[in-house]
Design an enzyme around this catalytic site. Structure first.
Site, PDB file in Angstrom:
ATOM      1  N   SER A  34       5.292   2.001  -0.432  1.00 34.05           N
ATOM      2  CA  SER A  34       3.837   1.928  -0.322  1.00 34.05           C
ATOM      3  C   SER A  34       3.316   3.244   0.263  1.00 34.05           C
ATOM      4  CB  SER A  34       3.436   0.714   0.509  1.00 34.05           C
ATOM      5  OG  SER A  34       2.066   0.455   0.394  1.00 34.05           O
TER       6      SER A  34
ATOM      7  N   ASP B 281       0.663  -5.367  -8.934  1.00 33.24           N
ATOM      8  CA  ASP B 281       0.441  -4.870  -7.578  1.00 33.24           C
ATOM      9  C   ASP B 281      -1.055  -4.713  -7.301  1.00 33.24           C
ATOM     10  OD1 ASP B 281       0.480  -3.506  -5.128  1.00 33.24           O
ATOM     11  OD2 ASP B 281       2.317  -2.444  -5.651  1.00 33.24           O
TER      12      ASP B 281
ATOM     13  N   HIS C 205       3.013  -6.192  -5.151  1.00 37.39           N
ATOM     14  CA  HIS C 205       3.393  -5.223  -4.133  1.00 37.39           C
ATOM     15  C   HIS C 205       4.653  -5.639  -3.375  1.00 37.39           C
ATOM     16  CE1 HIS C 205       2.290  -1.624  -1.976  1.00 37.39           C
ATOM     17  NE2 HIS C 205       2.445  -2.233  -0.810  1.00 37.39           N
TER      18      HIS C 205
END
Length: 680
Positions: free
Chosen positions: A533, A618, A653
């Site tokens: 991330s 995501d 995600h």
């Protein structure tokens, strides 16, 4: 197999008179069959290229899965006459939510079996459960895509019936009022996914009848709703990166009006809980490292805030919990967690003592007020996750449960340490590391995986992982760089790694890597980098700055197209993050972001071996960022090193849902490392 080559459709982007050409901008359309075809081609390329490792990947998956106790359960906590806990059964991917009335010897009631709910679905995640105070109705939130868009379902806990009430497309955040009929919940903007509205729903009515309670109009703020520990108040908490505002309502009067606790002021952050006649507030008011104050419920405005624990320059106040006879405070000093206990009667307080050189400790689930027992959690790089009950009067500590490693685990076979690297400006950066004693050679020949995050003030504490044993047992050293951008060394550590100081995050990581090489923990031929991330942004930035330092790099769901994303306010997270990265509509921030944005700084040069992962659904880092990055790297890089993109076509995600499915993705990542180290 030939690596996929994405077609190029030049897209001219102009900001502040500066022009950029993005050849892969077209990949933003997930409904475009050519985009899906490209993602599938990349997945197939990875699978074919590593085909000889398929048996190893499966064995590694089984090895990691085999360490996990399949029939396992959490430590029960007591609330409202029941012991509540979550358990897993052998062969089950998903949890069972359970309770026992009055005693742990009572009959078990499984009030929610997620395995049944997830049948036939490629992705299923329960975001949380909450029962009414009379324990007659359960609300639970479920996400079936992985985009963190939930639906709330309701269950009659007396009959087991699933009620007809159904609230779709919400955040998964909610709280019951004390009338046992009204549920407050938050809803997100359908495009940006910013949590911006609070509604109330009354059982037995339709969603169309739900009442809009509050709308957060400032696009840099999002809001959540929750209940105080006392269950006396419902709180709406609006928050940006640098400011807070809370509203409160008597939980027994759900149709009443919310009252502002303290109106928002730029750079004033606060969060409140309730005890007796006061709100107890953690705040940064004239306190960079936060302090604890109290304010009367009758008039909780700023001018009535009274210090309880004053600000300290070297101690970060992270959290607190309130009991009838004690105040418990979670703090961070010199990069390590402390738990301090202060009696209300004014007698001398004390702190819990921990033995490991680097570790993680936290206040755990403590729903009861009238108890002298504090539940806390603890683990370290060598100590499995442990849950303790601590008697705050007698100071007796009881281990309730320690994560069981199936097949056995000898902690004495491993060692952990904390060392310090020196940054370019002289700041000392802590590094936590662990390795197996009998595989370590102090000559720089060890493979080493250096993990870091370094954003949003998230501290990356040293934690135990049974899956990580598969790395350590094969000779890897595992290290965590506690770089700026996190709060590991206090709030100032975070402030020095954001906005126009973001480059400190990247150079800190590079200095940690160099220090590990200088101290002979590894060499550049055996050094591997990993982050996800915003940690994926870190990976992309350091790879552009010092590609020579690493043999391989893993970037998970990486945020790499910084400038284009932060210019686009229509996609999730952008507006809420202007105080983290800056707003590129301001030329100074535009130029600064452009100087480090991984996608914009890909050059015709050699790069390390790369594994990049993504999720099609995501909601935090859109799939097209890593996809475009890989396509541009394929176009420009001058080396013959490996470059793989793996996109989970059924997840977001957080990767795959379920207890074991995620291990398959970890097995792929570890296989990539072992393949490069010729350990397969």
């Amino acid at each position: 197999m030939q690596a996929p080559q994405a077609k190029q459709i030049p897209q001219l982007l102009e900001t502040h008179g500066h022009q950029r050409t993005d050849n892969y901008y077209w990949m933003r359309d997930r409904d475009n069959p050519e985009v899906i075809a490209y993602l599938n081609a990349e997945n197939e390329y990875l699978k074919t290229s590593l085909k000889t490792t398929e048996d190893f990947q499966e064995n590694l998956f089984q090895e990691m899965k085999g360490r996990i106790k399949e029939d396992d359960e959490s430590v029960p906590y007591f609330k409202s006459g029941y012991f509540w806990y979550v358990k897993y059964e052998t062969g089950g991917e998903y949890p069972l939510y359970c309770r026992k009335k009055g005693s742990l010897e009572a009959d078990e009631e499984v009030f929610l079996d997620v395995n049944l709910l997830a049948e036939g679905k490629s992705y299923y995640q329960v975001g949380g459960t909450a029962a009414t105070s009379d324990l007659k109705t359960l609300a639970f939130a479920a996400d079936e895509v992985g985009r963190r868009i939930y639906a709330i379902h309701f269950k009659n806990l007396e009959t087991g019936e699933i009620l007809s009430d159904y609230i779709p497309e919400i955040t998964g955040n909610y709280a019951w009022a004390e009338d046992n009929q009204t549920l407050f919940y938050t809803k997100q903007n359908p495009d940006t996914l910013r949590s911006h509205q609070v509604y109330s729903h009354k059982l037995g009515t339709t969603v169309a009848e739900d009442v809009l309670i509050y709308t957060e109009k400032d696009e840099e703020f999002s809001c959540v709703v929750h209940k105080t520990k006392s269950e006396k108040f419902i709180l709406i908490h609006s928050e940006s990166t640098i400011s807070s505002e809370m509203r409160f309502l008597d939980a027994s009067n759900p149709t009443g009006l919310f009252t502002v606790l303290q109106e928002r002021i730029p750079h004033l952050e606060y969060a409140a809980d309730h005890y007796e006649d006061y709100f107890w507030i953690r705040t940064n008011l004239k306190a960079q490292n936060f302090k604890l104050v109290k304010a009367p419920i009758s008039n909780p405005q700023l001018e009535n805030w009274e210090d309880v624990i004053p600000h300290r320059d070297t101690v970060l106040l992270e959290d607190f919990d309130i009991f009838s006879d004690f105040l418990v405070v979670q703090e961070r000093s010199n990069g390590l967690c402390k738990i301090n206990i202060k009696p209300w009667d004014g007698t001398e307080g004390h702190s819990l003592e921990f033995d490991d050189e680097t570790y993680t400790a936290w206040i755990s689930t403590n729903p009861e007020f009238n108890t002298a027992i504090l539940r806390f959690g603890y683990n370290s790089l060598v100590t499995p996750a442990s849950t303790f009950d601590y008697n705050m009067v007698t100071k007796e500590k009881t281990l309730l449960k320690q994560q069981e490693i199936v097949g056995g685990y000898d902690a004495t076979a491993y060692t952990s340490a904390r060392i310090w690297a020196t940054a370019a400006d002289g700041k000392m950066i802590p590094i936590s590391l662990v390795y197996k004693i009998d595989t370590f050679s102090p000559d720089g020949s060890n493979p080493l995986l250096l993990y870091a995050y370094g954003s949003y003030g998230y501290s990356m504490d040293a934690y135990f992982s049974s899956s990580r044993l598969s790395l350590l047992d094969r000779g890897f050293v595992f290290a965590i760089a506690h770089i700026r951008g996190g709060e590991d060394l206090g709030r100032g550590w975070y402030e020095d790694g954001k906005m126009l100081k973001k480059r400190n995050t990247f150079t800190d990581y590079i200095h940690c890597a160099e220090h590990l090489i200088d101290e002979k923990y590894t060499s550049s031929d055996h050094l591997y980098a990993m982050g996800g991330s915003a940690g994926g942004l870190l990976m992309g930035a350091v790879m552009n700055l010092r590609p020579d330092l690493f043999n391989g790099l893993i970037a998970a769901v990486p945020f790499v197209d910084v400038v284009t994303t932060m210019l686009d306010e229509s996609i999730p997270l952008t507006t809420g993050e202007f105080q983290e990265w800056g707003n590129p509509k301001d030329k100074e921030f535009y130029e600064y972001m452009l100087s480090y944005s991984p996608y914009d700084n890909v050059e015709a040069k050699d790069y390390p071996n790369l594994l990049i992962t993504s999720g099609l659904h995501d909601s935090q880092v859109q799939y097209w960022e890593p996809t475009k990055w890989v396509a541009k790297l394929r176009e420009l890089k001058t080396d013959s090193n490996l470059l793989f993109l793996h996109t989970n076509m059924d997840a977001g995600h957080g990767g795959a849902s379920g207890r074991f499915n995620s291990l398959k993705e970890m097995a792929l990542e570890y296989t990539f490392l072992f393949y490069l180290e010729k350990l397969i």
